[in-house]
Design an enzyme around this catalytic site. Structure first.
Site, PDB file in Angstrom:
ATOM      1  N   SER A 365       0.827  -1.196   0.000  1.00  0.00           N
ATOM      2  CA  SER A 365       0.000   0.000   0.000  1.00  0.00           C
ATOM      3  C   SER A 365       0.870   1.257   0.000  1.00  0.00           C
ATOM      4  O   SER A 365       1.783   1.378  -0.807  1.00  0.00           O
ATOM      5  CB  SER A 365      -0.965  -0.048   1.195  1.00  0.00           C
ATOM      6  OG  SER A 365      -2.000   0.900   1.054  1.00  0.00           O
ATOM      7  N   ASP A 480      -5.485  -3.357  -3.076  1.00  0.00           N
ATOM      8  CA  ASP A 480      -4.491  -2.945  -2.086  1.00  0.00           C
ATOM      9  C   ASP A 480      -3.772  -4.129  -1.431  1.00  0.00           C
ATOM     10  O   ASP A 480      -4.398  -5.077  -0.962  1.00  0.00           O
ATOM     11  CB  ASP A 480      -5.196  -2.123  -1.006  1.00  0.00           C
ATOM     12  CG  ASP A 480      -4.226  -1.381  -0.115  1.00  0.00           C
ATOM     13  OD1 ASP A 480      -3.535  -2.028   0.681  1.00  0.00           O
ATOM     14  OD2 ASP A 480      -4.165  -0.136  -0.229  1.00  0.00           O
TER      15      ASP A 480
END
Length: 613
Positions: A365, A480
């Site tokens: 991320s 993500d």
């Protein structure tokens, strides 16, 4: 094949005393046990023991290297470890006469001391007190949990030039100087062997008197703590074949400006390499090189091969190679955390000020955003400038759209990421890098260690429900990386052998407003909006959709287990996940905290700050 050898010059009692399993025995007990050992050799590629064979003996590695593998239900072999000098193989045979649980193969020519179980039982009958000590040590080995150790176990390296224009002598000389703070290096090349024994000695064939004399001379080099580098000829010779056979690791050294197709030397490696020593590609670049290009064309001909970029005038590049080669690399893993990811910049700044080099970097991320900039060579100030350009200077990252796929169209995010990283490819970075995303198609973590850098980062920050997913080349849907593995230390362990792994964990509880949430789970969005825009009424205390999505993503892998040598947890709890405008305070929090933690890091190895990076 294994053959007994008579080597009276070996002090067997001393050798077994250095093995952890037998170290607890008294000097008298080791002297009594030593005559029961036989010295055997196994050629590179030979099988010492096969899974399912009777467990009737135990071995101590004198020199050489072995690899252990197990076969799964689909008849595929999985490597479970490597065994080097001084380590014990098949130790459970001392207590049980069952079957071998793994297949052990010689990576290169290996000498071992063998103790038959029957001889061990005779020894125990005469020295019953020794059984308690050995049983305790065996039990500790079985109960030992995951524990990292420094050192890659690589003791011998073959340097193979790819083409006649490669200056292997200059390469090994500079590498030797760069490795000086952490390892002594012995360089064995044709001129050194000729000077010792004469012109024909390097090409002596196995079985000849010259070969035996050369082997006896080389053996002590491999027994001490030095890293032995064998420098091969630039064309296939008997000396080149010897270098290949003796190697724990093979380095193909190539001029990055030459054609990438494999030549005669690489074909010789595949023809004569009977071992499973890992082969890595070293690409040498001119001093003026800003960033490598077209590395993919080199790797296309060498699938699965790891590579290193080296500028011939940069001591820093050679030092990084030396650390990674000897298992003393320093790796940095950065977690997700939204705007709190700015703390990563402060951590890197503190590491730099402490003189701690970073040899490999990876993240999930927002951690992948910072990791990518660092891998590109950005300074902390340059990172701040580039990250601000995307997250702060252009206003909110979320360009709202009809929420059919996500709240945001993703245009601002994708354009910002593309502009930040340009056309950089991961394999063209000077430093090793990876990012992780979550593959919703097959439910697995996707590791991005090749291909366009921007695409890897964009996949890793595709927060579900907030930004659109990313489609990979195989049609899989990626979101993500924090969903499945927010702190990918386990991934880093695949890339960095031994050494240090530093993890930065930004997971922290945050205070989400909840006073006006109903117990039955029913909330009217229209009522929330009316209150929010009514200046005469108090806004309802409920979490915003975006905050909920972001927090859910961050917490999804909260129970993921990881093992790092140092874990840094900057105090960023009070900053919101979207508080990008607080970046200065967040950076400062990460910086001040890390300075203090690094000062108190008592277990830091002495070699970790032995380099100027």
């Amino acid at each position: 094949m294994m053959d007994s050898q008579d080597r009276p010059e070996l002090d067997v009692a001393e050798l077994i005393g250095a093995a952890p399993l037998f170290a607890a025995l008294s000097s008298a007990e080791r002297d009594a046990l030593a005559p029961h050992f036989d010295l055997i050799t196994i050629n590179g590629g030979g099988v010492l023991m096969a899974e399912g064979d009777p467990a009737d003996s135990v071995f101590v590695v004198v020199h050489g290297r072995l690899r252990a593998a197990v076969r799964d239900s689909q008849q595929l072999d999985t490597v479970i470890g490597e065994i080097g000098r001084g380590e014990v193989v098949g130790d459970m045979a001392l207590l049980s006469d069952g079957a071998r649980t793994a297949t052990v193969t010689a990576i290169r020519d290996t000498s071992l001391l063998r103790l038959a179980r029957a001889d061990f039982l005779d020894f125990i009958a005469e020295h019953p007190d020794a059984l308690l000590q050995l049983t305790r040590l065996l039990t500790q080995r079985l109960q030992r949990t995951h524990r990292r150790r420094f050192g890659s176990g690589v003791h011998t390296v073959a340097v193979i030039p790819v083409g006649p224009g490669v200056n292997t002598f200059g390469f090994t000389g500079t590498l030797t100087v760069a490795a000086d703070p952490i390892a002594q290096i012995q360089v064995i090349d044709r001129p050194r062997v000729v000077a010792q024994f004469g012109a024909t000695a390097p090409d002596a064939l196995p079985g000849s008197t010259e070969y035996a004399a050369r082997a006896a001379w080389l053996d002590p080099f491999e027994r001490d703590d030095a890293l032995v580098i064998y420098v091969a000829d630039w064309y296939p010779t008997e000396w080149t074949r010897h270098c290949i056979r003796q190697a724990d690791r093979i380095l193909l050294v190539a001029d990055a400006t030459t054609p990438p197709e494999p030549g005669e030397m690489e074909q010789a490696i595949h023809s004569h390499r009977s071992t499973n020593a890992r082969v890595e590609l070293i690409l040498l670049h001119p001093p003026s090189t800003n960033r490598p290009t077209d590395t993919e064309t080199w790797l296309r001909h060498r699938p699965g091969m790891r590579h290193h970029h080296i500028r011939i005038d940069r001591q820093r590049d050679f030092a990084r190679l030396a650390r990674l080669l000897t298992g003393r690399g320093v790796a940095l893993v950065l977690s997700g955390g939204g705007a709190r990811g700015f703390a990563h910049v402060g951590v890197i700044k503190a590491l730099v000020e402490h003189g701690i080099p970073i040899d490999f970097v990876g993240g999930a991320s927002f951690g992948s955003v910072v990791a990518a900039f660092h891998a590109m060579g950005d300074t902390p100030d340059e990172m701040i400038k580039h990250i601000k350009a995307v997250t702060v200077d252009r206003g909110s990252l979320i360009d709202f759209t009809f929420p059919a796929v996500s709240l945001s169209k993703g245009g601002k995010l994708s354009k910002g990421v593309r502009k930040s990283y340009g056309d950089a490819a991961i394999e063209d970075l000077w430093m090793g890098f990876f990012a992780v995303s979550s593959d919703l198609t097959d439910g697995k973590v996707r590791v991005h260690d090749a291909g366009p850098l921007w695409h890897a980062v964009r996949s890793s920050i595709a927060i579900p429900g907030t930004f659109p997913p990313v489609r990979d080349g195989d049609g899989h849907v990626l979101v993500d990386g924090g969903v499945m593995n927010n702190i990918p230390v386990d991934v880093m362990e695949r890339f960095v052998e031994g050494g240090i792994i530093i993890a930065v964990d930004l997971r922290a509880g945050i205070d989400l407003p909840s006073a006006d949430l109903s117990d039955d789970g029913i909330v009217s969005g229209w009522r929330v909006m009316r209150r929010r825009f009514n200046p005469f009424r108090r806004s309802l205390e409920v979490p915003r959709m975006i905050d909920t999505l972001l927090r859910a993503t961050e917490s999804a892998s909260g129970r993921h287990e990881y093992h790092a040598d140092l874990v840094l947890r900057p105090p960023v709890r009070d900053f919101g996940i979207l508080s990008f405008r607080d970046h200065e305070q967040i950076i400062e929090a990460g910086y001040r905290y890390s300075l203090q933690q690094l000062e108190e890091w008592r277990d830091r190895p002495t070699w970790i700050t032995s380099f100027s990076d």
